[in-house]
Design a protein around this motif. Structure first.
Motif, PDB file in Angstrom:
ATOM      1  N   ALA A  61       4.127  -1.395  -0.924  1.00  0.00           N
ATOM      2  CA  ALA A  61       3.730  -0.312  -0.019  1.00  0.00           C
ATOM      3  C   ALA A  61       3.679   1.038  -0.737  1.00  0.00           C
ATOM      4  O   ALA A  61       2.800   1.864  -0.456  1.00  0.00           O
ATOM      5  N   ALA A  99       4.671  -6.577   3.828  1.00  0.00           N
ATOM      6  CA  ALA A  99       4.608  -6.057   2.458  1.00  0.00           C
ATOM      7  C   ALA A  99       5.982  -5.592   1.996  1.00  0.00           C
ATOM      8  O   ALA A  99       6.806  -5.110   2.779  1.00  0.00           O
ATOM      9  N   THR A 100       6.235  -5.737   0.693  1.00  0.00           N
ATOM     10  CA  THR A 100       7.471  -5.223   0.122  1.00  0.00           C
ATOM     11  C   THR A 100       7.397  -3.710  -0.010  1.00  0.00           C
ATOM     12  O   THR A 100       6.312  -3.105   0.045  1.00  0.00           O
ATOM     13  N   LEU A 101       8.553  -3.099  -0.186  1.00  0.00           N
ATOM     14  CA  LEU A 101       8.598  -1.651  -0.389  1.00  0.00           C
ATOM     15  C   LEU A 101       7.789  -1.258  -1.615  1.00  0.00           C
ATOM     16  O   LEU A 101       7.029  -0.269  -1.589  1.00  0.00           O
ATOM     17  N   THR A 109       9.639   2.356   5.823  1.00  0.00           N
ATOM     18  CA  THR A 109      10.143   2.797   4.522  1.00  0.00           C
ATOM     19  C   THR A 109      11.645   3.031   4.580  1.00  0.00           C
ATOM     20  O   THR A 109      12.405   2.581   3.701  1.00  0.00           O
ATOM     21  N   ASP A 156      13.660  -0.124   4.619  1.00  0.00           N
ATOM     22  CA  ASP A 156      13.806  -0.760   3.308  1.00  0.00           C
ATOM     23  C   ASP A 156      14.750   0.017   2.404  1.00  0.00           C
ATOM     24  O   ASP A 156      15.456  -0.580   1.580  1.00  0.00           O
ATOM     25  N   TYR A 161       2.218   0.758   4.257  1.00  0.00           N
ATOM     26  CA  TYR A 161       2.321  -0.699   4.259  1.00  0.00           C
ATOM     27  C   TYR A 161       0.966  -1.326   4.579  1.00  0.00           C
ATOM     28  O   TYR A 161       0.422  -1.120   5.674  1.00  0.00           O
ATOM     29  N   HIS A 214       4.869   3.876   9.445  1.00  0.00           N
ATOM     30  CA  HIS A 214       5.100   3.501   8.043  1.00  0.00           C
ATOM     31  C   HIS A 214       6.403   4.117   7.522  1.00  0.00           C
ATOM     32  O   HIS A 214       7.091   3.512   6.694  1.00  0.00           O
TER      33      HIS A 214
END
Length: 441
Positions: free
Chosen positions: A195, A190-192, A372, A375, A185, A368
């Protein structure tokens, strides 16, 4: 030794002849300081009435699962089978309930008298093992029919078990990138997808790839790294033991017009014959190959590289190098059969010990991976009904549980995720690398 004589639950003291109800038994095993609400099919309850999360034992079968496999395996069996409910949580993302439950599940060691009291209260019928849910893999000792651990045949079966669930299911959980490894990220917001793109960018840069280079991506999954590099003019071979992954990846390569640069093979990485690659990437493979195979694995990578070529190993690790390698019962039976983890120090030392390779950088992406998994759980919730229709409720519940539980593991530093970057030296021990890291972190 804990005796539970001071427990607030009535009748838990060792000398009592009171028959314990199910909630009292649970309270006895965790010490009587619950923060969640426990309810059971016998009408009993324990814990705060106003607790936002709870555990509801719905059936006698669930009791048998919990008694015959104490710990995470029994809890998983009861939950996947639908006999145990996490109250207040969506099954696609039970993270908050699991986090509350984890604070209570620090089981004491009851005395023999207390255990005998529990056994009398439950009845012997609950101590007779029953068949686990169909999602469960057979125990390690029964897998010899598939070959020795980490033989090609047995590795192929283990990968098939986990990765050949359903490409459609994975599309809903992983999102458009179809990337089943830790994202990186660039910022918390940030969006998946951003990232995951950033993760591939970082690996590409660390490997010093440029148009015209040759990359071998071992354990390539659905080909995310393969396609990222090919879009930038790199010639790439990817290898995966999952037939469904290979089929999906080859189709995606063709649809993007990358077939002249990229190929994903349904193959054991050990069967790749080409060599003289400029770089080798291994993103999420090391967990599957077995620690005793590290020397052969890293030797394979070294022999595939040209002098001056780069290796990037991306792997889930333990926070130290002293713990056992084998995964716990739940992970081994429901998630990654035959999976093994060790510390980043052991990975580095095994890579150094083969000779001819120099480790130039390593870093930890533990936080991170927690993001993840957050998400991925979010995606599963958003596509819950479709996921249940595709793979069944038990499997969908399993994935929600597994991902949320792993998120807690990364947050609590029970597991980590490390990049280890190395280069193949020339015969005199030299390299042409820059003096300082050359990539944008």
């Amino acid at each position: 030794m804990t005796t539970f004589k001071d427990s607030s639950a009535p009748g838990i003291g060792e000398a009592s002849s009171h028959k314990l109800n199910l909630a009292e038994i649970f309270e006895a095993l965790v010490g009587g300081n619950l923060s969640i609400r426990i309810t059971a099919y016998d009408g009993s309850a324990a814990g705060p009435v106003d607790a936002p999360y709870g555990l509801n034992l719905k059936t006698p079968r669930g009791t048998t699962y919990l008694v015959t496999a104490p710990g995470d395996l029994g809890l998983a069996r009861a939950y996947v089978a639908g006999d145990l409910e996490l109250v207040g949580a969506h099954p696609g993302d039970p993270y908050e309930a699991l986090r509350a439950l984890a604070g209570d599940l620090e089981f004491h060691r009851p005395s023999p008298l207390t255990l005998a009291h529990v056994a009398r209260s439950l009845g012997l019928e609950h101590f007779k093992p029953i068949a686990p849910p169909p999602q469960e893999a057979v125990p390690r000792w029964r897998r010899f029919a598939e070959g020795l651990r980490h033989s090609k045949t047995r590795d192929a079966e283990a990968i098939h078990y986990h990765y050949d669930v359903s490409n459609t299911f994975y599309e809903w959980v992983l999102g458009p990138s179809m990337t089943y490894t830790c994202a990186v990220y660039p910022e918390l917001e940030a969006t998946l997808e951003a990232a995951q793109e950033n993760k591939y960018r970082l690996i590409y840069d660390k490997l010093r790839l440029k148009p015209g280079d040759r990359l071998l991506d071992i354990g390539c999954g659905w080909g995310g790294m393969v396609r990222y590099a090919a879009r930038r003019g790199v010639h790439v071979i990817g290898a995966t033991l999952s037939a469904e992954q290979a089929e999906w990846a080859q189709k995606a390569i063709a649809e993007e017009g990358l077939s002249d640069l990229a190929e994903v093979r349904h193959s054991d990485y050990r069967d790749v014959r080409e060599s003289n690659f400029d770089a080798v990437s291994s993103i999420g493979l090391t967990e599957h190959i077995g620690v005793h195979n590290y020397p052969a694995y890293f030797t394979f990578a070294r022999e595939k590289l040209r002098v001056g070529g780069m290796l990037l190993n991306h792997c889930i690790t333990r926070p130290d190098n002293a713990r056992k390698n084998k995964a716990g019962s739940f992970i081994d039976r429901y998630v990654f059969p035959d999976g093994e983890l060790t510390g980043s120090g052991k990975i580095i030392s095994k890579l150094q010990d083969i000779g001819g390779m120099e480790v130039v950088h390593e870093e930890n992406f533990r936080d991170h991976y927690a993001l993840t998994l957050r998400d991925w759980n979010k995606n599963l919730v958003e596509h819950w009904d479709e996921a249940v229709d595709e793979v069944g409720e038990g499997t969908a519940r399993l994935w929600g549980l597994y991902m949320a539980g792993c998120r807690i593991g990364f947050e609590r530093n029970i597991i980590q995720l490390h990049h280890v970057l190395a280069t193949k030296l020339d015969p005199k021990g030299g390299s042409d690398l820059p003096l300082r890291p050359w990539w944008d972190a």
